[in-house]
Design a protein around this motif. Structure first.
Motif, PDB file in Angstrom:
ATOM      1  N   GLY A  21       0.738  -1.566   0.619  1.00 54.13           N
ATOM      2  CA  GLY A  21       0.253  -0.272   0.179  1.00 54.13           C
ATOM      3  C   GLY A  21       0.487   1.521   0.160  1.00 54.13           C
ATOM      4  N   TRP A  22       2.294   1.134   0.163  1.00 52.23           N
ATOM      5  CA  TRP A  22       2.878   2.444   0.116  1.00 52.23           C
ATOM      6  C   TRP A  22       3.354   3.161  -1.110  1.00 52.23           C
ATOM      7  CZ3 TRP A  22       4.865   5.104   4.384  1.00 52.23           C
ATOM      8  CH2 TRP A  22       4.376   3.390   4.956  1.00 52.23           C
ATOM      9  N   GLU A  23       2.747   4.275  -1.688  1.00 53.32           N
ATOM     10  CA  GLU A  23       3.184   4.566  -2.848  1.00 53.32           C
ATOM     11  C   GLU A  23       4.184   6.317  -3.236  1.00 53.32           C
ATOM     12  OE1 GLU A  23       0.716   8.463  -5.465  1.00 53.32           O
ATOM     13  OE2 GLU A  23      -0.464   7.570  -3.783  1.00 53.32           O
ATOM     14  N   HIS A  24       5.135   5.856  -4.321  1.00 55.05           N
ATOM     15  CA  HIS A  24       6.231   6.127  -4.452  1.00 55.05           C
ATOM     16  C   HIS A  24       6.100   7.718  -4.548  1.00 55.05           C
ATOM     17  CE1 HIS A  24       9.717   7.646  -6.880  1.00 55.05           C
ATOM     18  NE2 HIS A  24       9.895   7.309  -6.126  1.00 55.05           N
ATOM     19  N   ARG A  25       6.821   8.304  -3.641  1.00 54.54           N
ATOM     20  CA  ARG A  25       6.519   9.938  -4.115  1.00 54.54           C
ATOM     21  C   ARG A  25       7.146  10.519  -5.414  1.00 54.54           C
ATOM     22  NH1 ARG A  25       1.239  11.772  -3.346  1.00 54.54           N
ATOM     23  NH2 ARG A  25       0.154  10.500  -1.918  1.00 54.54           N
ATOM     24  N   PHE A  26       8.804  10.580  -4.300  1.00 53.20           N
ATOM     25  CA  PHE A  26      10.142  10.835  -5.117  1.00 53.20           C
ATOM     26  C   PHE A  26      10.774  10.764  -4.405  1.00 53.20           C
ATOM     27  CE2 PHE A  26       8.847  14.436  -1.968  1.00 53.20           C
ATOM     28  CZ  PHE A  26      10.311  15.272  -1.321  1.00 53.20           C
ATOM     29  N   ILE A  27      12.426  11.217  -5.326  1.00 52.41           N
ATOM     30  CA  ILE A  27      13.891  11.013  -4.450  1.00 52.41           C
ATOM     31  C   ILE A  27      14.076  12.908  -3.844  1.00 52.41           C
ATOM     32  CG2 ILE A  27      15.642  10.020  -5.465  1.00 52.41           C
ATOM     33  CD1 ILE A  27      14.375   8.557  -7.157  1.00 52.41           C
ATOM     34  N   PRO A  28      14.613  12.662  -2.583  1.00 48.34           N
ATOM     35  CA  PRO A  28      14.458  14.117  -2.368  1.00 48.34           C
ATOM     36  C   PRO A  28      15.883  13.507  -1.610  1.00 48.34           C
ATOM     37  CG  PRO A  28      13.832  13.470  -1.214  1.00 48.34           C
ATOM     38  CD  PRO A  28      13.687  11.949  -2.187  1.00 48.34           C
ATOM     39  N   ASP A  29      17.208  15.003  -2.142  1.00 47.32           N
ATOM     40  CA  ASP A  29      18.305  15.226  -0.762  1.00 47.32           C
ATOM     41  C   ASP A  29      17.806  15.138   0.475  1.00 47.32           C
ATOM     42  OD1 ASP A  29      18.209  17.542  -0.083  1.00 47.32           O
ATOM     43  OD2 ASP A  29      18.008  17.742  -1.405  1.00 47.32           O
ATOM     44  N   PRO A  30      18.755  14.268   1.547  1.00 45.80           N
ATOM     45  CA  PRO A  30      17.785  14.210   2.890  1.00 45.80           C
ATOM     46  C   PRO A  30      17.467  15.502   3.674  1.00 45.80           C
ATOM     47  CG  PRO A  30      20.076  13.304   2.610  1.00 45.80           C
ATOM     48  CD  PRO A  30      19.565  13.644   1.505  1.00 45.80           C
ATOM     49  N   ALA A  31      18.274  16.257   3.192  1.00 41.20           N
ATOM     50  CA  ALA A  31      17.738  17.617   3.808  1.00 41.20           C
ATOM     51  C   ALA A  31      15.915  18.079   3.773  1.00 41.20           C
ATOM     52  CB  ALA A  31      18.206  19.445   3.336  1.00 41.20           C
TER      53      ALA A  31
END
Length: 80
Positions: A21-31
């Motif tokens: 049930g998890w939806e991938h959102r995006f890939i950011p840097d940790p901050a």
């Protein structure tokens, strides 16, 4: 992610998480991930921040994977 990385080969979301049930959102840097995590939680979503792994990338992007795994995380959300 990094210069020269084929745009057709972004990191792939985890199929086991998607099945749960998890939806991938995006890939950011940790901050940026911390900001997004706070925002998604304020919207009433459960948030999972996962480090990228080399296996998230296709073989054509092996060089990018090494750099991306050190610099980015993958964010998933799901409704509570």
């Amino acid at each position: 992610m990094t210069e020269g990385c084929p745009e057709a080969a972004p990191p792939k979301p985890d199929s086991k998480l998607a099945a749960a049930g998890w939806e991938h959102r995006f890939i950011p840097d940790p901050a940026r991930a911390a900001e997004a995590e706070e925002l998604y939680r304020s919207l009433g979503l459960e948030v999972l921040v996962q480090p990228l792994k080399p296996s998230d990338f296709g073989p054509e992007c092996a060089a990018c994977a090494a750099a991306a795994c050190r610099e980015y995380v993958m964010i998933y959300t799901r409704r509570i």
